[in-house]
Design a protein around this motif. Structure first.
Motif, mmCIF file in Angstrom:
data_model
loop_
_atom_site.group_PDB
_atom_site.id
_atom_site.type_symbol
_atom_site.label_atom_id
_atom_site.label_comp_id
_atom_site.label_asym_id
_atom_site.label_seq_id
_atom_site.Cartn_x
_atom_site.Cartn_y
_atom_site.Cartn_z
ATOM 1 N N ALA A 37 14.132 -6.540 1.598
ATOM 2 C CA ALA A 37 12.784 -6.023 1.337
ATOM 3 C C ALA A 37 12.535 -5.909 -0.156
ATOM 4 C CB ALA A 37 12.630 -4.661 1.991
ATOM 5 N N ARG A 38 11.284 -5.963 -0.524
ATOM 6 C CA ARG A 38 10.903 -5.693 -1.913
ATOM 7 C C ARG A 38 10.233 -4.331 -1.954
ATOM 8 N NH1 ARG A 38 11.115 -10.107 -5.252
ATOM 9 N NH2 ARG A 38 9.776 -9.081 -6.783
ATOM 10 N N LEU A 39 10.399 -3.677 -3.054
ATOM 11 C CA LEU A 39 9.844 -2.339 -3.202
ATOM 12 C C LEU A 39 8.567 -2.429 -4.040
ATOM 13 C CD1 LEU A 39 10.912 0.521 -2.412
ATOM 14 C CD2 LEU A 39 11.765 0.703 -4.747
ATOM 15 N N THR A 40 7.462 -1.910 -3.508
ATOM 16 C CA THR A 40 6.217 -1.923 -4.281
ATOM 17 C C THR A 40 5.948 -0.510 -4.806
ATOM 18 O OG1 THR A 40 5.387 -3.611 -2.801
ATOM 19 C CG2 THR A 40 3.779 -2.542 -4.225
ATOM 20 N N ILE A 41 5.847 -0.412 -6.105
ATOM 21 C CA ILE A 41 5.655 0.889 -6.732
ATOM 22 C C ILE A 41 4.292 0.926 -7.422
ATOM 23 C CG2 ILE A 41 6.547 2.518 -8.458
ATOM 24 C CD1 ILE A 41 9.301 1.336 -8.036
ATOM 25 N N ALA A 42 3.456 1.890 -7.031
ATOM 26 C CA ALA A 42 2.167 2.053 -7.718
ATOM 27 C C ALA A 42 2.406 2.911 -8.950
ATOM 28 C CB ALA A 42 1.158 2.717 -6.794
ATOM 29 N N TYR A 43 2.197 2.323 -10.104
ATOM 30 C CA TYR A 43 2.487 2.994 -11.370
ATOM 31 C C TYR A 43 1.176 3.211 -12.134
ATOM 32 C CZ TYR A 43 5.643 4.405 -15.068
ATOM 33 O OH TYR A 43 6.336 5.150 -15.978
ATOM 34 N N PRO A 44 0.977 4.398 -12.703
ATOM 35 C CA PRO A 44 -0.345 4.725 -13.256
ATOM 36 C C PRO A 44 -0.720 4.017 -14.559
ATOM 37 C CG PRO A 44 1.189 6.531 -13.610
ATOM 38 C CD PRO A 44 1.888 5.545 -12.738
ATOM 39 N N ALA A 45 0.290 3.616 -15.331
ATOM 40 C CA ALA A 45 -0.062 3.035 -16.631
ATOM 41 C C ALA A 45 0.840 1.859 -16.900
ATOM 42 C CB ALA A 45 0.129 4.071 -17.727
ATOM 43 N N GLN A 46 0.343 0.924 -17.682
ATOM 44 C CA GLN A 46 1.253 -0.156 -18.031
ATOM 45 C C GLN A 46 1.771 0.058 -19.447
ATOM 46 O OE1 GLN A 46 -0.114 -4.082 -18.171
ATOM 47 N NE2 GLN A 46 -1.664 -3.701 -19.714
ATOM 48 N N PRO A 47 2.975 -0.425 -19.713
ATOM 49 C CA PRO A 47 3.543 -0.195 -21.043
ATOM 50 C C PRO A 47 2.850 -1.056 -22.095
ATOM 51 C CG PRO A 47 4.995 -1.579 -19.730
ATOM 52 C CD PRO A 47 3.865 -1.190 -18.832
#
Lengths: 474, 317
Positions: A37-47
């Motif tokens: 499986a792949r893990l999908t992470i919702a992240y609030p900001a991009q670097p």
């Protein structure tokens, strides 16, 4: 310390890390994770970029900590543990550190990691990063042989291994020598490390993808904190950049994301009451009130004491993050770091919540009815909410208080202008090392007269115990 | 006709110049430093100042403007230090989702507004008319982001028939692409539909009162044909005008809608670029949005001639 920085409201859990049980739950039930499986992470900001030597953004570390690895790392108890270095020795005078590298570790491009790569990576990091400049100023990294690296310090310091193993920001990654050398002071663009995941692509504002690295050479030992065997348990990680908090929560509830970071405090009940989700919180942010010590009434320490006496922190923090997501501490480090850094200095005067006494103090100083400008930002809701309550509390002691709100980029500029405000509410990321706290710097908001001598003595401490003695002074 | 088009296109130049000066001034006079955004919130003042110097941000604003204008005239909108690629490339990458969303939103709006407005006008005072009036009032009052969140809650979270957020290009996977675009298109097009329904109703009502409609009816033209051929075509001018004018609201509305639905379009690009003070991208996107707005209105003006053959764009007096 107290005078310089009285309101140390520590917002434990500025971020709630939430795990969907669809991944975690089934893995628990069967005892084995679905490794395809792949893990999908919702992240609030991009670097801003993916180079922790250049960027101080925490998103940079979050995206790259599984790609790049340091020489040494930390376990769950914050003890230093081996990563790319299998062992190390410290000379008796504390000025020479010798690291013995693990052999057979490959970079993602298939080349062997050797001392030449470590020297190039850490020489650059020492020069560019905040922790590097603090602890490795004038230091010389050199290769003893292919798998032995030495660093000669100008002065001994307890902080060397702490800085090299930092995992909050400006980590010290090892990359191929040619990449480090080619980048110079610009952010590296080729993301090649030795970690359990390889960098695949970063589409700005959309997503960043990592794949499992099949030739990963883990360090021996059970996983513990960042230490031990870090072999990937999923086929890949997809970070989706989702700026809207409500969307992150809804996407988590519908299973579109496996993990959502930084849940808005207002949405916490939705997540905590949803049985299909697992919520976790960890302390990351110190919500601080900065006095402008360069200009205006707070150049006077007695005026700062008066405000300190007036403020009632629980109301401030409840408004900012809700009653479940903070702890109060008189210390300038997180509560969870009290094992390493604890001091009773200022504890007796913390959170007095005595407006009557404060009002009398102001009257003695001839400052009753004086106008006070607070600045804050709505981009970090907790700052703004805290600002509103502080404004109210200060009005109650007879001050004429205005609250100016800016968007974050404007705020970062306004806070550098001593003529623009009296008080600033600023969320700061927590640090591993008190010596790198931003409010010690005279070029940062609040304009502290930097305690250079104390800091130098603290940094020159040979051991953590010795440093802890200076901590009281700081 | 051709002369008219050329004239209109030439007249875009002063408008674009003024817009570029205004935008350039506003964003450069707004506090906030791109160098700080690149280096992070706690970078030292010294490092920020050095990078700002390197990025040419310390030059006088007039010098910066003309250097930017010079590049724009050669088709180069600059380079984004954050996206690490040319602005034209970034815009091209984000333009497609926005155009798809705007077009779909416009289709949604027209598909709802024209029949509904026409029927409301034809059956003026009836229950259909009252309902239409009520719904359009509601549509005008509800901001598109509230509508978006409500739709998301209903169709994605409760019914689980559509995805919450994200984007797939409908040209590569039409069904999946539409599944992602339909909710944002409705939330964006909904407000426009409300406005357009009211305009259509008023315009159709106007025409229905004209003598030639009575004449046609007395000649025995069937009601449906009368309504949709004789009436609607003649009511087309105000409807077209409103569509052109509201295109601007589609662009501004997409800022919010794209952010909520996490669509990687121009709106998201603009919002993110403003947050990090990515000057070249902000300028590029605003300039393009202005150009699109002007061009759409030019096309609308040209369509007048198609809708109403009496209108001629010529030099003849």
């Amino acid at each position: 310390m107290r005078q310089r920085f009285p309101v140390t409201c520590v917002a434990g859990a500025a971020a709630l890390a939430l795990l969907l049980s669809a991944c975690g739950g089934s893995a628990e039930a069967s005892g084995e994770a679905d490794t395809d499986a792949r893990l999908t992470i919702a992240y609030p900001a991009q670097p801003p970029n993916l180079d922790p030597a250049v960027s101080t953004a925490s998103a940079t570390v979050a995206m790259t900590i599984n790609v790049w690895e340091p020489l040494v790392t930390r376990d769950s108890q914050d003890e230093i543990q081996p990563m790319l270095a299998e062992s190390w020795e410290i000379s008796d005078d504390g000025r020479t550190y010798t690291f013995h590298l693990r052999e057979g570790v490959l970079f993602h491009d298939g080349t062997d990691m050797t001392s030449e790569d470590v020297v190039a990576s850490l020489s650059r990091w020492s020069e560019l990063s905040g922790p590097g400049q603090a602890y490795f100023s004038g230091a010389a990294w050199s290769a003893v042989d292919d798998y032995t690296v030495q660093v000669e310090l100008e002065q001994p310091s307890f902080g060397v291994l702490l800085a090299l193993s930092g995992d909050r920001e400006q980590t010290a990654p090892i990359m191929p020598a040619e990449i480090a050398e080619a980048a110079g002071s610009d952010p590296v663009t080729e993301i090649i490390g030795t970690g359990p995941f390889t960098f695949v692509e970063w589409e700005a504002d959309r997503h960043l993808s990592l794949d499992r690295w099949d030739d990963y050479q883990p360090v021996e030992g059970e996983p513990d904190g960042r230490a031990g065997d870090r072999t990937a348990q999923v086929a890949g990680i997809d970070y989706e950049f989702v700026t809207d908090g409500a969307t992150r929560v809804l996407g988590l509830q519908t299973g579109e994301y496996d993990v959502a970071m930084d849940i808005p405090y207002d949405n916490a009940p939705d997540v905590l009451e949803d049985e299909s989700l697992v919520a976790g919180s960890y302390p990351v942010i110190l919500l601080n009130l900065y006095y402008n010590k360069a200009e205006g009434m707070f150049a006077d320490v007695e005026a700062r004491r008066a405000i300190d006496t007036a403020l009632e922190r629980d109301s401030i923090m409840t408004a900012a993050v809700g009653e479940d997501f903070y702890t109060l501490t008189h210390s300038m480090m997180l509560d969870t770091q009290s094992g390493q850094w604890s001091s009773d200095v200022g504890a007796d005067q913390f959170n007095q919540a005595d407006p009557a006494a404060a009002e009398a103090m102001l009257e003695d100083l001839g400052l009753s009815g004086e106008s006070v400008r607070i600045i804050t930002t709505q981009d970090y809701g907790e700052s703004y909410s805290a600002g509103v309550v502080i404004q109210e509390q200060l009005r109650n002691i007879g001050l004429d208080v205005s609250l100016d709100t800016y968007d974050w980029p404007t705020f970062t500029e306004v806070r550098d202008d001593p003529s623009a405000y009296d008080l600033a509410v600023i969320p700061n990321t927590a640090k591993d090392d008190p010596g790198t706290l931003v409010f010690f710097r005279d070029d940062f908001a609040g304009f502290t007269d930097s305690p250079d001598e104390l800091l130098a003595a603290y940094r020159a401490s040979a051991t953590l115990e010795e440093a802890a003695e200076h901590y009281d002074g700081l | 006709m051709l002369t008219y088009i050329c004239k209109r296109i030439l007249s875009l130049i002063p408008v674009l110049t003024v817009v570029s000066v205004v935008i350039f001034s506003i964003i450069h006079l707004t506090p906030g430093n791109p160098a700080r955004a690149i280096l992070g919130p706690e970078a030292s003042a010294e490092a920020v100042a050095a990078l700002a110097e390197e990025m040419g941000l310390n030059r006088p604003i007039v010098v910066q403007y003309f250097s930017w204008l010079g590049s724009v005239l050669t088709g180069d909108l600059g380079y984004s230090p954050f996206l690490n690629r040319p602005v034209t490339e970034a815009i091209a990458g984000n333009l497609v989702p926005t155009l798809q969303l705007s077009t779909l939103a416009l289709l949604v709006a027209v598909a709802i507004a024209v029949p509904l407005g026409t029927l409301a006008a034809r059956y003026r005072g009836s229950i259909v008319d009252s309902l239409t009036q009520g719904v359009t009032l509601f549509g005008l009052a509800v901001p598109s982001f509230v509508l978006g969140l409500l739709l998301m809650l209903t169709f994605a979270v409760n019914l689980r028939v559509l995805p919450v957020a994200g984007y797939t290009n409908p040209f590569t996977d039409p069904l999946e692409g539409l599944r992602y675009l339909i909710l944002p298109a409705i939330s964006l097009g909904g407000v426009l539909a409300a406005f357009l329904t009211r305009t259509t109703r008023a315009a159709v009502m106007d025409v229905l009162m004209a003598d030639y409609i009575d004449a046609a009816r007395s000649r025995g033209v069937v009601e449906g044909r009368l309504l949709f051929r004789h009436t609607l075509r003649n009511a087309g001018l105000p409807i077209l005008t409103v569509i052109g004018l509201t295109f601007g609201s589609l662009v501004t509305g997409s800022l919010v809608t794209e952010t909520i639905f996490n669509i990687p379009g121009l709106g998201t690009l603009l919002v993110n670029s403003i947050e990090r003070r990515d000057y070249p991208v902000i300028q590029g996107v605003v300039l393009l949005a202005t150009l699109l707005y002007l061009l759409v209105n030019l096309v609308v003006d040209l369509l007048y001639a198609v809708v109403d053959p009496r209108i001629r764009y010529s030099e003849e007096k």
